[in-house]
Each structure stands twice: as structure tokens, then as C-alpha cells.
Motif scaffolding. Structure first.
Motif, PDB file in Angstrom:
ATOM      1  N   VAL A 205       0.860  -1.181   0.000  1.00 21.00           N
ATOM      2  CA  VAL A 205       0.000   0.000   0.000  1.00 21.00           C
ATOM      3  C   VAL A 205       0.899   1.234   0.000  1.00 21.00           C
ATOM      4  N   ASN A 206       0.667   2.126  -0.936  1.00 17.82           N
ATOM      5  CA  ASN A 206       1.444   3.355  -1.040  1.00 17.82           C
ATOM      6  C   ASN A 206       0.712   4.456  -0.268  1.00 17.82           C
ATOM      7  N   TYR A 207       1.246   4.829   0.879  1.00 19.05           N
ATOM      8  CA  TYR A 207       0.509   5.784   1.704  1.00 19.05           C
ATOM      9  C   TYR A 207       0.620   7.212   1.173  1.00 19.05           C
ATOM     10  N   ALA A 208       1.534   7.429   0.251  1.00 17.78           N
ATOM     11  CA  ALA A 208       1.563   8.752  -0.398  1.00 17.78           C
ATOM     12  C   ALA A 208       0.307   8.907  -1.264  1.00 17.78           C
ATOM     13  N   GLU A 209      -0.073   7.790  -1.901  1.00 20.37           N
ATOM     14  CA  GLU A 209      -1.275   7.826  -2.747  1.00 20.37           C
ATOM     15  C   GLU A 209      -2.552   7.598  -1.938  1.00 20.37           C
ATOM     16  N   THR A 210      -2.423   6.900  -0.844  1.00 24.20           N
ATOM     17  CA  THR A 210      -3.581   6.522  -0.031  1.00 24.20           C
ATOM     18  C   THR A 210      -3.342   6.932   1.418  1.00 24.20           C
ATOM     19  N   PRO A 211      -3.557   8.202   1.727  1.00 18.89           N
ATOM     20  CA  PRO A 211      -3.268   8.658   3.111  1.00 18.89           C
ATOM     21  C   PRO A 211      -4.112   7.899   4.141  1.00 18.89           C
ATOM     22  N   GLU A 212      -5.334   7.518   3.750  1.00 17.46           N
ATOM     23  CA  GLU A 212      -6.159   6.723   4.673  1.00 17.46           C
ATOM     24  C   GLU A 212      -5.860   5.243   4.441  1.00 17.46           C
ATOM     25  N   TRP A 213      -4.603   4.900   4.629  1.00 20.72           N
ATOM     26  CA  TRP A 213      -4.153   3.547   4.257  1.00 20.72           C
ATOM     27  C   TRP A 213      -4.791   2.457   5.098  1.00 20.72           C
ATOM     28  N   GLN A 214      -5.248   2.799   6.311  1.00 18.68           N
ATOM     29  CA  GLN A 214      -5.896   1.764   7.123  1.00 18.68           C
ATOM     30  C   GLN A 214      -7.142   1.227   6.418  1.00 18.68           C
ATOM     31  N   GLU A 215      -7.794   2.069   5.621  1.00 18.87           N
ATOM     32  CA  GLU A 215      -8.949   1.607   4.853  1.00 18.87           C
ATOM     33  C   GLU A 215      -8.529   0.571   3.806  1.00 18.87           C
ATOM     34  N   SER A 216      -7.389   0.822   3.165  1.00 19.55           N
ATOM     35  CA  SER A 216      -6.899  -0.139   2.169  1.00 19.55           C
ATOM     36  C   SER A 216      -6.576  -1.472   2.812  1.00 19.55           C
ATOM     37  N   VAL A 217      -5.997  -1.410   3.985  1.00 22.74           N
ATOM     38  CA  VAL A 217      -5.642  -2.657   4.672  1.00 22.74           C
ATOM     39  C   VAL A 217      -6.909  -3.426   5.017  1.00 22.74           C
TER      40      VAL A 217
END
Lengths: 336, 336, 336, 336
Positions: D210-222
């Protein structure tokens, strides 16, 4: 039958009595005539709207903790007979093992309708039999408060004789934790600002007490009492600013059980890292834990400590009493 | 200084007193003036040659369990000071964690020379401080008997309040197990053929007793007492034919702790499989366990039960007394 | 629909096909169209009458392991939808946590009717969804053989990377254990008398093999391979006389998982005590364990190893094939 | 011999080379010719004065992680011989079991002098032998970074095949955790802001990134990647604001291992309570854990990932390189 409903807004004042038909149990279900219920701090948060309720429950039947007797069983029920005395499990679907993804969605009195009703229909899996020596009022105290204390003390890293436990205050969970830990041969330290409560704690078996009104840096006292070691377990029951001190009062490698709703309280994680502490959230427990706890309560003939019993009609007053935080032990509602 | 030596053959009769120089501690070592020692069933097996001894120990100094005071420390010793009261760990190298490959080779009184000597030189890591309220005679009972009971009850699947434990007899390990389990809020069932011992067990806190002289099929009684469930823990202390019954008295998924030297006793593994029982060998414990146990003994002010104390010169009589199996609690030797 | 029934006597030859009505699911139940079943050694014991069957099951439907698809659901079913692919749990009532007193009484194919039927009605709690990449034949291998291997390796003292496991033979449980342990980064040693099987084990990822036909004292070889340490885990799958050697091949403080029905095999408990070994009976596992295992099988895309698939009509031949013990991996029955 | 000293103030620039006599080992000690050392983020904090140093260590020899060979042994040393390749344990006194009260006071490179010296004298208990396939540079990476990853993944709630782990970045600890978790059959999700690093993670066996630069709400991606369940384990390696998201990305009842020095980062404990998460501080590990890890590294022939090796004389440049946080894997110093 009578029950209480809690609209989405309006808080405790909005609690409304209502009259509905008694439900009938279908296959696998058990109908329970509720005889008593008890209040938890969590129920205040539900009334305030701080804890989300299940979809469609605009008028929620509140409360998770209650006890009663089986008055009817549906087909194929094998675990209970008519006449048995039972209590409901807070999370109806958490039967054993680790908590599951959906178990929170089966919480009585928030995610689903609760027990503040004269008759409640349960799936048979969602009930446990009561210890024989307890009254309904006493048994109604167990599902959340007692089981949270039990899970904290015995279900992740079981408390051993001679280990030390720090408890904050003498609310519902703390009183049960004091009874359990004392019965398990552990050394209990109780923290309170009330001399009277501290005396009560000593009378119940606490080894030592600390008055935080006199000793604001109470974590230092706890370290001193434990020879600089810190306690093995802390039950963090949560006033403002306590968590940080709890971490410091805990021994290297010890456990802080986060139980109280310490809203918005910030901590410095460095205290967790430098002491290699484990901080774990604890809320109620599984049916398997409940059964194990009941065996202990029965064998040791433990007596839940009830602060005051209110009649069903005075439910709102009972909520107000809990809100005052003046109780020692549990606030109970009796279904007449 | 005086000590006893045990030649390779000849058994108890061959035990010989001798006079040697007092050793001096070097870096990291501690010299202990022994004040008391205690006997374990294992020491009889060593005397009979049933337990192998370390290479080169043709004349072994026997006994693993003793207590005394520090009289001299070598350079760089940090854990003890002169004057401290201490006991040796049975396996000198097992400090913490799981038992290591070579820890058995550090067993006092068999793999290496033991404590039946007026002065013993230990590595500082091989000692623990004593609980303050105990005499030397009492503390000398801890290293093997008490720690075996402690390890069984609290170190693999910790005994919880309300759980049940079956103990066989009232020898050294059983008496400690009864004290620990009772203090931990557990329900203890004691098995013996002696009415007097069973009364004594009840007086010490046992919940129930079974007389196997009257009830040869005692596993049935245990199942009945536990509502058909079986006990959570069995301490198998091992007379002939007991292990098979212990497996049957244990609950589905329970634990049988194999402690006694049940020589050559065959079991049918089907009893293990059909009840999904865990059978584990338990002998003494690590220093970490010893320290945890001592905290419990100190906090609870537990009193080891001594059957009889013999003077150093009557060591052989002490062995004979243990051999008679008439003791309740420990057989102790006092260094005058 | 067709099914097979097993009378109380007569063994495999007595297995009889029958034609009955398809049952209908009521509240909480799920009807499954079975597509495949697999055989375990245990099923031979049931056929021989060595394993007791439930009361009233004079004509038992045998087999515990099967997979199929949901074709109808009763009211209030929430865990499954029509069309989902599922397998039954061996002990239908063991959902999570430690095994309960009555869970054995819910064993498919012995305590209650099993899965050798074209349609089986399950309580919805007694099923798990299948890993997507598996065929029905492959999935039918999981409930007993795979889950026993999983429980042994990961549910009491989880196997860690770099630890060592000894497996006996290449039957159903052993092949799954080899796959799981290899995938977990552990070092697997396989014991067999067949050069061909040992080569197969090496091809599947075994680190070392021992031919017990060439090395009857194979426990010595295992000790040598592990530098004198012994293995961390042994899966005792049980030919005659193996258990005693398994105890000796296990490291001090290690675990021997007793799985095979080693009828009447006596052991000397001294081997358990002197190595402080844990010997535990293992049979299948809970639904929680099954789900965890299926996540591993799905993530790792593990492929159950099927020895041979028989059509439903040739069920008796399938039993005979398993009895020959010539299989590597599982013996499967396909419902056409 | 040469070494570096770190005065109390002045940071990295103040690091000074010095020349002192080679020490001689006394009883129980081992002299090690250091061949390589590695840097940890913690060493930057020591240089900045953020981590307290031992009393009297005005000019501390820094660094906890190093490897070398035994060149001399003192009397009575039994665990090592001259010529053996060894590494020091970060907390010299933590041998096994749970961390002790005083073990932090034995930390190399802060509480006591560290390994940035050509010769270091260790107590023999404070060393482990190296996996044979590793160079000194590679082995110097193990004591803190690898062991922290190992302790997090395998020592409290061991990671099982098929479970999921979230790692933040690809620093020293994360790379080891990726290798260990992948070898253990677990599903690894890596979080980074660098496309290059994420590709590298995938090449090393990560299942998802998960690229947190692209997805600041990375917990949602996880949560999405895990079907709404959340991961079983999070290694919190700590940039600003990550801990709160880590708690939300963790499954109900899962574990967040707090490793990075997330200075002053406040969290809302409600996230711990509502998900019943365990948050535990993890730093290095015991010798027993180190030995277990080395068995895994040896069996699996794992290769520590070194970002760059600096000669001894360029130690300050090495510190600067770590400070840049541009490294993937470890920053190493070679003693020529």
C-alpha cells in the motif's frame, strides 16, 4: 409485558416504558422471565449516544446484564429446561475462543435489543446457568462487570498467587476484580480518593491502598509498595490522566488492561516501549469464560456487592444513581 | 567442614561422613554455610543407583535441596551479600524460559555434588533469596518439592480459581500442591488410603477426599464428585497402577502432571487420545519460577509442612524415615 | 437419495447402500448436497466396532469427512447461502476454545450419522466454507486429517520457523503435516520403511528422511540429525513400538502429539519424566481452528494429496484400499 | 586497539576515535575481536541524548549490535572456544523467560559500553554463536533489528501460516520481519511512500503493498485487502500519526507491536478498547529467543539485507546515512 425503550436522543430522560406482547420461542430459542438487571457505565454511554446502536433500533431496549428463569423452550433446545435460572451473555455470539469479527454486532443493549424487559427471547447458545447460591439480583451483576474483571485477570496472562494487581476505584468491575484476585492469592492494591472506600477495600482483602487525593503522584507510591518493581497487572478503569500513570506503575513486561472508557485520553507510547508493557482492551468475555468464572464464584461462594436495588418503575433513577459515581459495587433493577 | 558422601553401591548404608577443607569462592561465586537440607524420593533413587550420577562422581555428595546463609562472596558478585539467606536451585543452570538441553546435567546431588555439606560453593546465578518468614528448615523444603508442585500448577496451563486438582497422597509435593492450589482458589481433591491423612487434608483446605482403600475404582468417585466432568489437573505422584486411573479421572482436554517415579508402569495410550489429555513430565523448575513461587509463599505467609527434623549426624536415619513413606510433609536434616 | 449404512457387526463387508428421502432443513439448518467424502483410519475402527457409536445408531451412516454445496437453507440461517461450497466439522459442536465435555458426542460418522449420503442436513454452525482453489475431492480431505495435523502443529505450542518436526509415514495426517510444517519454515524429518515414500517426502520439502527398515533404532538417527538435541515436535502416528522411540527422539521439554490409534501399546512413563516431555492426544479440531487452517491453505494454495478417488458405488473397495495402508495421501469417494 | 567514544553532548559530530589497551578476560569472560557492527535508529537517539546512558559513562562506547570471533577465553568458560564466531546480546543479562527488572540496565551501547571497539570483553553468557552461512557483516545485523522482528512475530502470540502482518516501511526491522513472516507462510502487507521500495517488498515475498503517499487513509486499504477483517499483527515502526491508523487496521482481538520511537505521539485509547486490541512494546529479546531465531536463519539460509557497509574510520558517515532514512535494510560498519 412491560419493557423500557431508549430513543436515539434525549438521554436518560427519554427512557420510556412500553407494553408489548410476550414473544414465543421458536426452534433453538428460550424464553426467559427476567427477574433483575444491572447497570454498567457503558449503559450511560449508550443513553448519551456515545456508543453506536444497531441499524433500525431507533427505540432500543437497553441494558446488557440481566438474570431470570426459563419459562418456555422452543423445539430442539438441549441446553436448558423450564425453571432453570439463567443469565444472558453480553455478546450473544461470542461462545468461546478469540473474539470474532462479528461478535461486537451481537452486543445486548446496543447492537441488539437488551434485557430491560419482563420477558426476553434468547437463542439457547446465548445463555449460561447461574451459580446456585446467588439471588437474581446478584446474578444480574455478572455478565459485564464480573466477566470483564475475570477476562482481564485470568484469560490472557493468568494472575498467579503472589502477583500484584492495581485497581482504580471501587466501581462494579473493580469490586469483582478485588474479590477474584484476593481469592486467587494475589496481592491487590486499590487506588481511590475516598478514605471510606479504601477502608472498605482493606476489609474486602486488599493488601494495600493508595489515596490519590493525598498522593497525586500515586504511581510513585505503587512503585515503592512493590519494591521498585511495579505491579504485574493494572486494571485501568479510567479517570482523566490515569493511563499514563498506570503505565508507569506497571512492572517491566507487565500488563495494563484498558477497561474504562477514557474518552480522548492521549498517552505517550514511549512509556509502553520503555517498559515493554502490554496494553490490551478488555470488554466482557466469551460464554466459555463465563462458565469458568461461574465455577469459581460457585466454589468460592463469592457474593457480588450490590450498592442499591431499584424497582423496575424507577429505572431512570437507577441510571441517575450510577451517573453520580457514588456507588460501591453494582446498581441493580428488580423486576417485581 | 563435614559432609556426607555416597559411594556408587551400597545404598543408604554406604553413606559416609567425611571431613574436608572449606572451599573458597572465586569470581562470580558465593560460599554458603548450609543450615538445613531436605530429602526427596529422588534421593532414595540416587542412593539405590536408579538415577545415574555425573561422570567421575564415584563418591557423590548427595541431596539437591538445602538452605543456608552467605558467608563469603567472590569478586564481581552482584546478586548477593554476606549474611543473606539463600537456597540453591535444583538444576543450577536452568535460570528461566524452557528447560535447556544441558540443564539436567547441572542437577545438584546427582549430576553434580549436592548440598549435604556444611559449606557449599555456588555460582551466584544458582541461588535464590529466601522468603523472610521461613526458618532454614522450612526453606530447605522448597527447591524440589515445592517448586515441582508450583511448576505443575502454574507454569504450563495456570490453575484458575474454581478449577479442580486431584492430588495423590500427602507426601512432600502433594502437601505443597494442596497449599498452593487452595490459596489460588482452586478445588482440591485428595486421594489416600489413610483416614488420618484424609482428615489432615480436609483441615488444610482440601474440598473433598477419596479413600482408595475403600474405593479401589477411585477414578469413578472423582468423576462423580465433578459431575461427570473430571478434574482439570491431576498430579500423578505415582503408586502402582495409578496413572491409568488418573487419565480417566482427568477431564476431556485436561492435564496429568507426571511427577512420581512410577517405574515401569505401562499405560494404554488410548486413554490419552480418547480424552485428548495432556500428560507432561514435571521436575523442579527454573530460577524464574522459584522467585515467582517465593513471592507467593512470602505474600501468603505459607508454612511448609515438616514431618520431622533429624540432626546432621543422623542422616541415614532420615533416609530410612523417608523410605518408610510414613511421612506427611517433608523430612529435614538440620546442620547444627 | 442414496446413502450407505453400517450395521453393528460384519465390518466393511456389511456396508449397505440404501435409498431414503431427502431431508428438509428447519430453522438454523442447512441442506448440503455432498460431492465427495474421504476416509480416515478411524473409519476402519468404526467399521470394526472398536470405536463406540451413538445410542440407537444400529445402522450408522459412516464417515466424518465430506464436502459439498449448500442447496437449501432453513429460516434464520445467516452464515451460508445456497450455492456455497462447504465442509462439515468432525465434532459438530466444537466451535472454538478448548474441547468441551460433550463435543465427542457430536462426532460425525460414529457418535452421530456421518456424511456418506448424497444429502446431509447440518446445523449451520457445523459447517465451514471451502478454500476456493480446492475441488470437492480435495476439500473432502480436510476435516479430520488436515485439521489433526494443524491442531498438533499450531494450536498448543505453535511450531516456529527453524524448529524441527518428526513425522511417521506418509498417510493422510502426515502428508498434511509435511505441507504445513514446510510452509511454516520448519525442518521436517520423515520416517518410513519405503525408499519410494522417502523420496516423495524429500520432493515435498522434507529436510531429512530416516528409513526405519534400515535403521531400527531410528530414534538414534533423529538425535544425530539434530545434533543430539532431539526434535521439537513428534507426530506419533503409531505403528507398534513407536511411541517409546518417539519419546526418546523428542528434545528435552518437547512435545509428542499422540494421533494414531496405537492400540494397547504400553510405554514407560520414565521416558516422559526424564525428558520433561509433553504427550498430548490430538483428534481433529474446532471450527475456529478449521477456519484458521483454511486461511493458510487458501493463502498458500496448498494442494491436498489424493492417493485415489473411488466412485460412490465402490465405497467398500475404498475402505479396503485404506486398509491396505499402501496409500500416500488420502483415499476419496466421489458422489457422482 | 581502536574504539569510538560518544561524549554526552554534541551528537554524531562529537563521536571520537580513541586508542586503548586490549582488555583481558577473567573467569567466565570471553574476549571478542569485533569484525563488524550495525546501526539502529536507537543509536541515533543515544547520540542525540534522547536515551539515557549508564551512570559514569560520560564517554560511552556506542552501538549494541556487533559480531566477531573469540580470541581468548578466561578460566572456567564452557560455552565458547577460541575461534568461534559470536554476536553479543543487546541486553546482556536477559538470558531467557520474561524480561527482568534490571535487564534494561545491561543494554550495550547505552546502559553499558557497546561494541564500537576492536576488542570487546563479554561475560560468556552474553554471547550467541553465529549461523554458519553468514558473514560477520551480515551477522552484525541480528542482535537488535532481527531479534525485535522475531520477538514481535513469534514470542507472544506466534504468527501462524495464513495470518496477516502489516509492516511499515523497509527499514532494518521491517526487512527482517518481511523475511521471517514470508518464510513462516504468512501474508505480508507492506506500507511505504516509495514505489521502488514497494516493488522491492513484492520481490522479497510481500503479498500486497500500500502506497501511503497515494492513499493517506491507508488503514482503509488494509481493511479492504483483508476483506474487512484487519490484519492479525501490525509492526508499528512509527512515523507521525501512524499508531492510530495501525490500531484501526488491526483485526478485532489482534496485536499491534510498538517498536519505533514514535516520540510524543498521542493515541485515543478508545481504538484499543473498541477493537479489543493488544498493544505491546517490543525491543530486542532474550538469548533464548536469539538462539531460536538463529536456528531459523540457519535452516532457511536467510540473508540479512545490507544497505551499505562503511569502514570503521567512516563511522560518522554511517550514522549520517542512517539518519537520512534512505536505507533499505541495514547500515553496517566493518572493522578492517
Amino acid at each position: 409485558m412491560r419493557l423500557f425503550r431508549l430513543p436515539k436522543s434525549g438521554g436518560i430522560d427519554a427512557l420510556q416504558p412500553a407494553e408489548v406482547d410476550v414473544p414465543r420461542p421458536v426452534r433453538g430459542q428460550v424464553l426467559v422471565r427476567m427477574r433483575a438487571a444491572s447497570l454498567n457505565y457503558r449503559d450511560l454511554l449508550v443513553a448519551r449516544g456515545s456508543i453506536p446502536r444497531g441499524a433500525g433500533l431507533a427505540n432500543l431496549v437497553p441494558l446488557s446484564d440481566g438474570a431470570g428463569e426459563v419459562v418456555e423452550i422452543g423445539p430442539d433446545v438441549t441446553r436448558f429446561r423450564v425453571g432453570e435460572r439463567v443469565a444472558g451473555i453480553v455478546m450473544q455470539s461470542w461462545l468461546a475462543g478469540t473474539i470474532g469479527l462479528r461478535d461486537r454486532a451481537s452486543t445486548l443493549g446496543s447492537a441488539i435489543d437488551g434485557v430491560l424487559a419482563e420477558y426476553v427471547r434468547f437463542e439457547e447458545d446465548g445463555l449460561v446457568p447461574l451459580p446456585q447460591h446467588l439471588t437474581f439480583e446478584e446474578a444480574a451483576c455478572l455478565p459485564c462487570a464480573a466477566l470483564t474483571a475475570w477476562q482481564a485477570l485470568f484469560c490472557a496472562r493468568p494472575l498467579l498467587p503472589g502477583q500484584s494487581v492495581l485497581l482504580q476505584g471501587l466501581g462494579g468491575v473493580a469490586v469483582f476484580a478485588l474479590q477474584f484476585a484476593h481469592a486467587a492469592g494475589a496481592r491487590v492494591i486499590v487506588l481511590s480518593a475516598s478514605r471510606e472506600r479504601l477502608d472498605h477495600a482493606l476489609a474486602m482483602g486488599a493488601a494495600e491502598v493508595v489515596n490519590y487525593a493525598e498522593t497525586p503522584e500515586w504511581q510513585e507510591s505503587v512503585l515503592t509498595l512493590t519494591g521498585g518493581r511495579g505491579v504485574d497487572h493494572v486494571l485501568e478503569l479510567g479517570g482523566p490522566g490515569t493511563l499514563q500513570r498506570s503505565l508507569e506503575a506497571c512492572r517491566i513486561g507487565g500488563v495494563v488492561h484498558l477497561i474504562g472508557m477514557a474518552d480522548g485520553q492521549a498517552i505517550d507510547p514511549a512509556a509502553i516501549l520503555s517498559r515493554e508493557v502490554t496494553l490490551r482492551g478488555v470488554f466482557a468475555g466469551s460464554r466459555e469464560m463465563f462458565d469458568a468464572m461461574n465455577r469459581a464464584i460457585a466454589y468460592l461462594a463469592l457474593q457480588p456487592e450490590i450498592d442499591r436495588v431499584f424497582p423496575f418503575a424507577e429505572t431512570r433513577t437507577a441510571y441517575r444513581h450510577l451517573e453520580s459515581q457514588l456507588n460501591v459495587g453494582k446498581v441493580v433493577i428488580r423486576f417485581d
